[in-house]
Design a protein around this motif. Structure first.
Motif, mmCIF file in Angstrom:
data_model
loop_
_atom_site.group_PDB
_atom_site.id
_atom_site.type_symbol
_atom_site.label_atom_id
_atom_site.label_comp_id
_atom_site.label_asym_id
_atom_site.label_seq_id
_atom_site.Cartn_x
_atom_site.Cartn_y
_atom_site.Cartn_z
ATOM 1 N N LEU A 70 0.809 -1.216 0.000
ATOM 2 C CA LEU A 70 0.000 0.000 0.000
ATOM 3 C C LEU A 70 0.843 1.267 0.000
ATOM 4 O O LEU A 70 0.375 2.323 -0.438
ATOM 5 C CB LEU A 70 -0.942 0.002 1.214
ATOM 6 C CG LEU A 70 -2.111 -0.978 1.147
ATOM 7 C CD1 LEU A 70 -2.921 -0.945 2.436
ATOM 8 C CD2 LEU A 70 -3.012 -0.691 -0.045
ATOM 9 N N VAL A 71 2.091 1.183 0.476
ATOM 10 C CA VAL A 71 2.977 2.348 0.389
ATOM 11 C C VAL A 71 3.190 2.728 -1.076
ATOM 12 O O VAL A 71 3.098 3.895 -1.463
ATOM 13 C CB VAL A 71 4.331 2.054 1.072
ATOM 14 C CG1 VAL A 71 5.344 3.159 0.744
ATOM 15 C CG2 VAL A 71 4.155 1.939 2.578
ATOM 16 N N VAL A 72 3.447 1.726 -1.906
ATOM 17 C CA VAL A 72 3.655 1.960 -3.336
ATOM 18 C C VAL A 72 2.340 2.361 -3.997
ATOM 19 O O VAL A 72 2.302 3.278 -4.828
ATOM 20 C CB VAL A 72 4.239 0.705 -4.010
ATOM 21 C CG1 VAL A 72 4.464 0.949 -5.503
ATOM 22 C CG2 VAL A 72 5.539 0.291 -3.337
ATOM 23 N N ILE A 73 1.262 1.692 -3.633
ATOM 24 C CA ILE A 73 -0.054 2.015 -4.192
ATOM 25 C C ILE A 73 -0.417 3.467 -3.873
ATOM 26 O O ILE A 73 -0.928 4.199 -4.732
ATOM 27 C CB ILE A 73 -1.127 1.064 -3.625
ATOM 28 C CG1 ILE A 73 -0.886 -0.381 -4.084
ATOM 29 C CG2 ILE A 73 -2.525 1.525 -4.016
ATOM 30 C CD1 ILE A 73 -1.175 -0.646 -5.526
ATOM 31 N N GLY A 74 -0.156 3.897 -2.633
ATOM 32 C CA GLY A 74 -0.507 5.257 -2.221
ATOM 33 C C GLY A 74 0.236 6.314 -3.011
ATOM 34 O O GLY A 74 -0.353 7.322 -3.411
ATOM 35 N N PHE A 75 1.527 6.094 -3.252
ATOM 36 C CA PHE A 75 2.286 7.075 -4.023
ATOM 37 C C PHE A 75 1.821 7.083 -5.479
ATOM 38 O O PHE A 75 1.647 8.145 -6.083
ATOM 39 C CB PHE A 75 3.782 6.765 -3.956
ATOM 40 C CG PHE A 75 4.624 7.716 -4.763
ATOM 41 C CD1 PHE A 75 4.825 9.013 -4.329
ATOM 42 C CD2 PHE A 75 5.190 7.324 -5.962
ATOM 43 C CE1 PHE A 75 5.599 9.909 -5.064
ATOM 44 C CE2 PHE A 75 5.952 8.204 -6.711
ATOM 45 C CZ PHE A 75 6.159 9.504 -6.253
ATOM 46 N N THR A 76 1.593 5.904 -6.041
ATOM 47 C CA THR A 76 1.157 5.807 -7.435
ATOM 48 C C THR A 76 -0.203 6.472 -7.634
ATOM 49 O O THR A 76 -0.479 7.048 -8.699
ATOM 50 C CB THR A 76 1.105 4.338 -7.877
ATOM 51 O OG1 THR A 76 2.342 3.707 -7.556
ATOM 52 C CG2 THR A 76 0.839 4.214 -9.369
ATOM 53 N N ALA A 77 -1.055 6.403 -6.602
ATOM 54 C CA ALA A 77 -2.409 6.960 -6.713
ATOM 55 C C ALA A 77 -2.404 8.464 -6.959
ATOM 56 O O ALA A 77 -3.392 9.014 -7.471
ATOM 57 C CB ALA A 77 -3.207 6.642 -5.448
ATOM 58 N N ILE A 78 -1.310 9.140 -6.607
ATOM 59 C CA ILE A 78 -1.220 10.575 -6.860
ATOM 60 C C ILE A 78 -1.395 10.876 -8.345
ATOM 61 O O ILE A 78 -1.989 11.880 -8.741
ATOM 62 C CB ILE A 78 0.132 11.123 -6.363
ATOM 63 C CG1 ILE A 78 0.226 11.001 -4.833
ATOM 64 C CG2 ILE A 78 0.327 12.570 -6.789
ATOM 65 C CD1 ILE A 78 1.583 11.394 -4.280
ATOM 66 N N PHE A 79 -0.888 9.966 -9.186
ATOM 67 C CA PHE A 79 -0.885 10.202 -10.627
ATOM 68 C C PHE A 79 -2.050 9.508 -11.335
ATOM 69 O O PHE A 79 -2.177 9.607 -12.559
ATOM 70 C CB PHE A 79 0.431 9.696 -11.234
ATOM 71 C CG PHE A 79 1.647 10.238 -10.548
ATOM 72 C CD1 PHE A 79 2.150 11.481 -10.879
ATOM 73 C CD2 PHE A 79 2.268 9.516 -9.539
ATOM 74 C CE1 PHE A 79 3.274 11.994 -10.233
ATOM 75 C CE2 PHE A 79 3.400 10.011 -8.893
ATOM 76 C CZ PHE A 79 3.892 11.252 -9.238
ATOM 77 N N ALA A 80 -2.899 8.815 -10.582
ATOM 78 C CA ALA A 80 -3.918 7.967 -11.208
ATOM 79 C C ALA A 80 -4.929 8.770 -12.019
ATOM 80 O O ALA A 80 -5.296 8.398 -13.133
ATOM 81 C CB ALA A 80 -4.628 7.128 -10.154
ATOM 82 N N GLN A 81 -5.416 9.884 -11.479
ATOM 83 C CA GLN A 81 -6.480 10.643 -12.144
ATOM 84 C C GLN A 81 -5.950 11.865 -12.883
ATOM 85 O O GLN A 81 -6.720 12.545 -13.563
ATOM 86 C CB GLN A 81 -7.511 11.089 -11.106
ATOM 87 C CG GLN A 81 -8.125 9.955 -10.310
ATOM 88 C CD GLN A 81 -8.985 10.482 -9.179
ATOM 89 O OE1 GLN A 81 -9.316 11.661 -9.113
ATOM 90 N NE2 GLN A 81 -9.355 9.600 -8.263
ATOM 91 N N LEU A 82 -4.664 12.146 -12.711
ATOM 92 C CA LEU A 82 -4.044 13.317 -13.336
ATOM 93 C C LEU A 82 -4.738 14.615 -12.932
ATOM 94 O O LEU A 82 -4.683 15.614 -13.652
ATOM 95 C CB LEU A 82 -4.035 13.172 -14.861
ATOM 96 C CG LEU A 82 -3.312 11.932 -15.406
ATOM 97 C CD1 LEU A 82 -3.479 11.847 -16.915
ATOM 98 C CD2 LEU A 82 -1.845 11.947 -15.020
ATOM 99 N N GLY A 83 -5.433 14.587 -11.789
ATOM 100 C CA GLY A 83 -6.113 15.784 -11.299
ATOM 101 C C GLY A 83 -7.380 16.145 -12.054
ATOM 102 O O GLY A 83 -7.928 17.232 -11.864
#
Length: 522
Positions: A53-66
């Motif tokens: 989840l540490v990796v998932i959490g950081f990756t999620a920042i870029f998931a929706q591109l804002g």
């Protein structure tokens, strides 16, 4: 105009109540579910999922591109924006999920935990699932349908995570019970969002809409990256230079401070971002909303800071146990910064609502650098030194973001400081009373729980009496307005606010107008 203002105020006050309910109910459910799962699963099971989840959490920042917040912020929203945001969110979800699937063995090798790879690959499916619901959730926020969003949050956690996770753990599935719980929550959450708002979800990319959304989304994502490192940078420094035991002490001190600040700040941020976006072209209303928001934050957080600094030994003893006494001093340092940790959420909201995402982004970058730098300098004096360094970073970030907000709202520093004056007065009185009660109760030999319950209760009761009896001095005009508005909302809570004309809510065209009538209040 008066009717529109009244309705927006009504929706914002109602939204704060429902978001607070949702976050509070979920927090209680988390405690209960964690207590059950902790007795059914081994620590290694939690460790494997936490690493993933540490990796998932950081990756999620870029998931929706804002793109989701960009939909909420836009003054004029057209079907082409919805199609573009839906398509891009879905494609980026599959792209990031696929990337994590491919990198899972390398991530497991980095951790030196082989079990992380299959867990990572299972959790990677969360990204395309979330991508399906980005537009639906954004439109619900834009329509201020916080009652549905709050109920959705509670139901998806209770059934999707809690019930499913416990059932799988009882079936002996170990780590896969936690994986199933995470995916079950996300799947149910997505289904509930699509059920409430699925109109306008079509594939297609409009180049002009893509550019308009990407401009805001790029700044939003950049700010999230800075904020992520600001929140994690101090932990990295403590773990690297002071060791795991010090990190445990530091983490608990920060967590005790962050819990009330995060809960209260997130409630305001969630509601006020879409509300401010609606009035972004009206500087007077924007300034009023911001001033009242920071006044409310100060009225809650400044007296709480004063009380927590005094009652810190008892809070640590009751919450963590006597073996965690080393947490007390760094917790007191952090308690002094409750206002800084919470009030910048208001500045975040107004910056996003007005589209000033790049001005916000570079400030978050500076903030992250100050956190890491302050932590590194402070580590020479141990955990408390790190806390002081991070406190300094919080203070600078609060000042930078306040300056940005005042510029956006066309408001003076004098008005900003005047809005905080009643809270400062109340904090001085509360702090003095708490200090006197603490000395009296401690010298009488009362146990920490008794001292905290009696002293904290009397302190809180006195603060309430002062605010009610002398509102001019201890609440001020903004605090008095908030109390009277909240009371009026509670009294008239069963009356539905008048619905806006079809197609006119938040500037939406008729094709994507929000759902009104009984469903709006479901």
């Amino acid at each position: 105009m008066t009717s529109g203002r009244s309705r927006l105020t009504h929706d914002a006050m109602r939204g704060m109540f429902w978001v607070a309910f949702g976050r509070g109910a979920r927090a209680l459910l988390q405690v209960a579910v964690l207590g059950v799962l902790a007795r059914l699963l081994a620590p290694d099971d939690f460790g494997v999922v936490s690493a993933a989840l540490v990796v998932i959490g950081f990756t999620a920042i870029f998931a929706q591109l804002g793109f989701g917040p960009a939909l909420v912020q836009r003054e004029e929203l057209e079907p082409r924006h919805l199609r573009t945001a839906f398509t891009v969110s879905l494609l980026s979800g599959f792209a990031l999920g696929g990337l994590l699937w491919l990198l899972a063995p390398a991530i497991a090798a980095f951790y030196r935990i082989d079990e992380v790879a299959p867990v990572m690959r299972a959790l990677a499916w969360a990204f395309p699932l979330k991508g399906l619901a980005v537009v639906s959730e954004s439109l619900l926020q834009r329509d201020l349908r916080f009652r549905y969003l709050a109920n959705r949050e509670v139901v998806s956690y209770a059934l999707g995570y809690g019930l499913l996770g416990v059932a799988l753990a009882m079936a002996g599935l170990g780590v896969w019970a936690l994986v199933g719980a995470h995916m079950g929550q996300i799947a149910l959450n997505t289904a509930l969002l699509l059920l409430a708002r699925r109109r306008g979800l079509r594939l297609g990319i409009d180049r002009r809409a893509l550019g308009e959304l990407a401009f805001f989304g790029g700044g939003f994502t950049a700010a999230k990256v800075g904020n992520y490192f600001a929140l994690q940078g101090d932990n990295l420094v403590v773990g690297r230079w002071l060791g795991s035991a010090a990190l445990g002490i530091y983490g608990r001190a920060y967590q005790l401070m962050a819990m009330p600040a995060t809960l209260f700040g997130d409630v305001l941020d969630t509601v006020l971002f879409p509300a401010m976006a609606r009035v972004q072209a009206d500087p007077e209303r924007l300034a009023t909303a911001y001033r009242r928001g920071v006044a409310l934050v100060a009225l809650v957080m400044l007296p709480a800071s004063a009380a927590l600094v005094v009652w810190a030994p008892e809070v640590v003893h009751v919450m963590l146990g006597p073996q965690w006494s080393a947490v007390t001093l760094p917790f007191q340092v952090f308690a002094c910064g409750l206002l800084f940790r919470t009030s910048y959420k208001m500045s975040d909201a107004i910056a996003r609502a007005t589209g000033a995402v790049y001005r916000r982004a570079w400030r978050q970058g500076v903030y992250a650098s100050l956190v890491v730098g302050g932590a590194w300098v402070g580590q020479h004096w141990g955990v408390t030194g790190v806390a002081v360094g991070v406190f300094g970073a919080l203070a600078v970030n609060f000042t930078m973001m306040a300056a940005l907000s005042l510029s956006l709202a066309r408001m003076s520093w004098r008005s900003f400081l005047v809005a905080h004056r009643p809270a400062m007065t109340l904090a001085v009185v509360v702090g003095g009373l708490a200090w006197g009660l603490a000395r009296l109760l401690r010298s009488s030999g009362h146990a920490p729980l008794e001292t905290l319950a009696v002293g904290g209760g009397l302190t809180a009761l006195t603060a309430i009496v002062l605010a009610v009896r002398w509102p001019a001095g201890f609440l001020g005009p903004d605090g008095s307005w908030m109390v009277s508005s909240a009371w009026a909302h509670l009294v008239a809570g069963r009356r539905a606010a008048p619905a806006p004309e079809p197609g006119m809510a938040a500037g939406l065209p008729a094709e994507v107008e929000p759902i009104h009538g009984t469903e709006r209040h479901a």
